[in-house]
Design a protein around this motif. Structure first.
Motif, PDB file in Angstrom:
ATOM      1  N   GLY A 130       0.831  -1.209   0.000  1.00  0.00           N
ATOM      2  CA  GLY A 130       0.000   0.000   0.000  1.00  0.00           C
ATOM      3  C   GLY A 130       0.862   1.255   0.000  1.00  0.00           C
ATOM      4  N   MET A 131       0.266   2.364   0.454  1.00  0.00           N
ATOM      5  CA  MET A 131       1.017   3.631   0.396  1.00  0.00           C
ATOM      6  C   MET A 131       2.236   3.594   1.311  1.00  0.00           C
ATOM      7  N   ILE A 132       3.293   4.274   0.875  1.00  0.00           N
ATOM      8  CA  ILE A 132       4.537   4.251   1.659  1.00  0.00           C
ATOM      9  C   ILE A 132       5.233   5.602   1.497  1.00  0.00           C
ATOM     10  N   ASN A 133       5.882   6.087   2.559  1.00  0.00           N
ATOM     11  CA  ASN A 133       6.613   7.346   2.404  1.00  0.00           C
ATOM     12  C   ASN A 133       8.076   7.062   2.070  1.00  0.00           C
ATOM     13  N   GLU A 134       8.804   8.128   1.768  1.00  0.00           N
ATOM     14  CA  GLU A 134      10.169   7.947   1.277  1.00  0.00           C
ATOM     15  C   GLU A 134      11.080   7.311   2.330  1.00  0.00           C
ATOM     16  N   GLU A 135      10.892   7.736   3.556  1.00  0.00           N
ATOM     17  CA  GLU A 135      11.749   7.234   4.634  1.00  0.00           C
ATOM     18  C   GLU A 135      11.540   5.729   4.848  1.00  0.00           C
ATOM     19  N   GLN A 136      10.271   5.314   4.834  1.00  0.00           N
ATOM     20  CA  GLN A 136       9.983   3.876   4.998  1.00  0.00           C
ATOM     21  C   GLN A 136      10.534   3.097   3.807  1.00  0.00           C
ATOM     22  N   ALA A 137      10.361   3.656   2.613  1.00  0.00           N
ATOM     23  CA  ALA A 137      10.852   2.970   1.407  1.00  0.00           C
ATOM     24  C   ALA A 137      12.370   2.807   1.482  1.00  0.00           C
ATOM     25  N   LYS A 138      13.054   3.831   2.015  1.00  0.00           N
ATOM     26  CA  LYS A 138      14.522   3.758   2.142  1.00  0.00           C
ATOM     27  C   LYS A 138      14.917   2.635   3.087  1.00  0.00           C
TER      28      LYS A 138
END
Ligand code: SAM
Ligand code: DTB
Ligand code: SF4
Length: 326
Positions: A130-138
């Motif tokens: 689902g949706m993810i922010n940049e920090e989590q994706a990193k």
């Protein structure tokens, strides 16, 4: 690559089918070894109970479907699936969770552990959470995640007929976050949800605006599940699917095009047409996320019949490249 306009994509899409297939096959051969087909397997690590209302999805809590809701699986439970993958030519494992968005909690730590485990086994890991922010994706990228799947599903215009709990812009924002984290992108959609030809073209148009293009583009045909609002949708014909795959191949020449959900309905002949028209990736294993998929032995037979071979994982491809340079 300069993006194509909607009119240009429409011209490609509306060609006589035989011309379209020939053009797509040519583009495919220019960019890929046409014998190689990527085999991915799906694991539903958290099933059902999703707060979103995607009209096609059996995992939405808003609909009464027959699936078994399951909380997040323990990392150890993945061992069997990893072994299955390694024994069956699978080079990529895609972890799916029925979440609206990624949260920073204990579940996050568990998915990090799962990604590390699979990566250590030499398999490519993809996640769809689902949706993810940049920090989590990193953080996921650091754990060894290779790709993030987040489908745009249809055209911008048709999107709110299918989902009301988020908008197209939310989807595009996540794709941007994923890209900024250095992950590869897997994004495609579904045909057979009652969308028009222009919606299919519109979806490819949006994908072709992404720069760089998504590395991987799943084309799903709707699996109409009892209890969902789309349960009575008529089936799309093989010819529409082949047309969609061929157009995708031409519009996104360097992307892997995945013949995804709906493959169970297709004969080997129909699948062969899809591979000729530029599909070069499939999901294998007897289950997709919650619905059945093709028998692995049938798939092995198909590979043998058509002279296809499984594409090695990115780790194996890199290792071979180093070897050949020595
Ligand atoms: N919750 C996450 C999300 O929405 O991105 C990940 C899981 S979701 C099941 C992943 C994708 O599966 C959807 O975007 C949709 O394209 C596809 N999908 C879900 N149900 C489907 C169905 N019944 N038929 C075809 N494709 C389906
Ligand atoms: C994608 O495009 N298709 C896969 C994967 N990405 C996550 C999911 C298909 C789901 C089909 C319905 C189900 O089994 O629940
Ligand atoms: Fe939830 Fe994803 Fe299914 Fe939508 S597609 S209901 S976000 S699991």
């Amino acid at each position: 690559m300069t993006p194509l306009s909607k009119e240009e994509i429409k011209k490609i899409y509306q060609q006589p089918l035989i011309e379209l297939i020939h053009q797509a096959a040519e583009v495919h051969r220019q960019n890929f070894n046409v014998k190689q087909v990527q085999i991915s397997s799906l694991v539903s690590i958290k099933t059902g109970g999703c707060p979103e209302d995607c009209a096609y999805c059996p995992q939405s809590a808003k609909y009464n479907t027959e699936i078994k809701v399951h909380k997040l699986m323990e990392p150890q439970e993945l061992k069997e699936t990893i072994d299955y993958a390694k024994n069956n030519g699978v080079s990529r494992m895609c972890l799916g969770a029925a979440w609206r968005e990624v949260r920073n909690n204990r579940d996050f730590d568990k998915v990090v552990e799962m990604i590390q485990m699979i990566n250590h086994e030499g398999l490519e890991v993809c996640a769809t959470f689902g949706m993810i922010n940049e920090e989590q994706a990193k953080k996921l990228a650091e754990a060894g995640l290779y790709a993030y799947n987040h489908n745009i599903d249809t055209s911008e215009e048709y999107y709110n007929k299918i989902i009301s709990t988020r908008n197209y812009q939310d989807r595009l924002q996540t794709l941007q976050n994923v890209r900024k984290a250095g992950l590869t992108i897997c994004s495609g959609g579904i045909i057979g949800m009652g969308e028009s030809e222009d919606d299919r073209i519109g979806m490819l148009y949006t994908l072709n605006l992404l720069n760089p293009h998504p590395e991987s583009v799943p084309i799903n045909t709707l699996v109409a599940v009892k209890g969902t609002p789309l349960e009575n949708q008529p089936k799309v014909s093989v010819w529409e699917l082949v047309r969609m795959i061929a157009t995708t191949r031409i519009v996104l020449p360097q992307s892997m095009v995945r013949l995804s959900a709906g493959r169970l309905e297709l004969s080997i002949e129909a699948q062969a047409l899809c591979f000729i028209a530029g599909a070069n990736s499939i999901f294998a294993g007897d289950k997709l996320l919650t619905t059945p998929n093709n028998d692995i032995n049938q798939d092995k037979l198909m590979f043998e019949l058509l002279g296809l071979e499984p594409l090695p994982s990115i780790h194996q491809r890199k290792a071979r490249l180093v070897e050949s340079e020595q």
